[in-house]
Scaffold this active site. Sequence first.
Site, PDB file in Angstrom:
ATOM      1  CB  CYS A  95     102.650 146.993 -33.146  1.00 58.84           C
ATOM      2  SG  CYS A  95     102.429 147.212 -31.383  1.00 58.84           S
ATOM      3  CG  HIS A 147      98.479 145.166 -34.122  1.00 57.09           C
ATOM      4  ND1 HIS A 147      99.532 144.322 -34.370  1.00 57.09           N
ATOM      5  CD2 HIS A 147      98.683 145.685 -32.895  1.00 57.09           C
ATOM      6  CE1 HIS A 147     100.343 144.306 -33.321  1.00 57.09           C
ATOM      7  NE2 HIS A 147      99.854 145.130 -32.421  1.00 57.09           N
ATOM      8  CD  GLU A 174      99.064 143.393 -37.790  1.00 57.65           C
ATOM      9  OE1 GLU A 174      98.866 144.521 -38.297  1.00 57.65           O
ATOM     10  OE2 GLU A 174      99.788 143.223 -36.783  1.00 57.65           O
TER      11      GLU A 174
HETATM   12  N1  GLN Z   1     104.998 146.132 -26.723  1.00 56.76           N
HETATM   13  C1  GLN Z   1     105.572 145.382 -27.793  1.00 56.76           C
HETATM   14  C2  GLN Z   1     107.048 145.677 -27.957  1.00 56.76           C
HETATM   15  O1  GLN Z   1     107.547 146.552 -27.330  1.00 56.76           O
HETATM   16  C3  GLN Z   1     104.853 145.678 -29.101  1.00 56.76           C
HETATM   17  C4  GLN Z   1     103.448 145.175 -29.018  1.00 56.76           C
HETATM   18  C5  GLN Z   1     102.865 144.747 -30.307  1.00 56.76           C
HETATM   19  O2  GLN Z   1     103.545 144.547 -31.331  1.00 56.76           O
HETATM   20  N2  GLN Z   1     101.585 144.536 -30.250  1.00 56.76           N
HETATM   21  O3  GLN Z   1     107.700 145.032 -28.712  1.00 56.76           O
END
Ligand code: GLN
Length: 190
Positions: free
Chosen positions: A79, A170, A172
């Site tokens: 992410c 995710h 994790e």
């Molecule tokens: N929207 C977040 C970002 O741009 C990422 C979201 C996440 O890691 N769950 O950094």
Amino acid sequence: MGPVGVLALQGDFREHQQSLERSGVETRQIRKPADLTAVSALVIPGGESTTIGRLATLYGMIEPLREAIISGLPTLGTCAGLIFLAAQVVRDSPPLLEVLDVVVERNAFGRQNDSFENPVYVEGLDSPIIGVFIRAPRVVRVGPDVRVLATYDEQIVMVRQGNILACAFHPELTDDLRIHEMLLKMREEN
Ligand code: GLN
């Protein structure tokens, strides 16, 4: 083999440590350049990519991380971690490592769809994983050395480029250890 380093500047690094420890490996929180010594792999967690980038800049971590990854350290970004690894972000220019030849768009699945879970088929796994998406990015362009490992709703959500594995969701935050195990297996390919 050395411990697996987990970048611990911001985000859900503890959840990554738990997944890795359940996979049977030792972990180490990474906050300063010296912490990278002798790690056998690296995880960049989910969180807020702008904050991770700012703190990494503040702690002098951009170049050491870049060098370690370019020299072949097996790396998994999830992410915000995917965003931080990327070469470029659409409509934005937070500090990035620019080691993964992709362009990403942040928060790409719309406001109504802020967070959701969906089965995701990942190349190389024989059954789908549960993709947990939280204000997730999508990959909008990949370079020639990047292999797409998973899509969701026709969007690219997981890629591999050599020693770098990155996903928009995710792993994790689930009990499924298979994505972390993909990273651990890459240590043997080194
Ligand atoms: N929207 C977040 C970002 O741009 C990422 C979201 C996440 O890691 N769950 O950094």
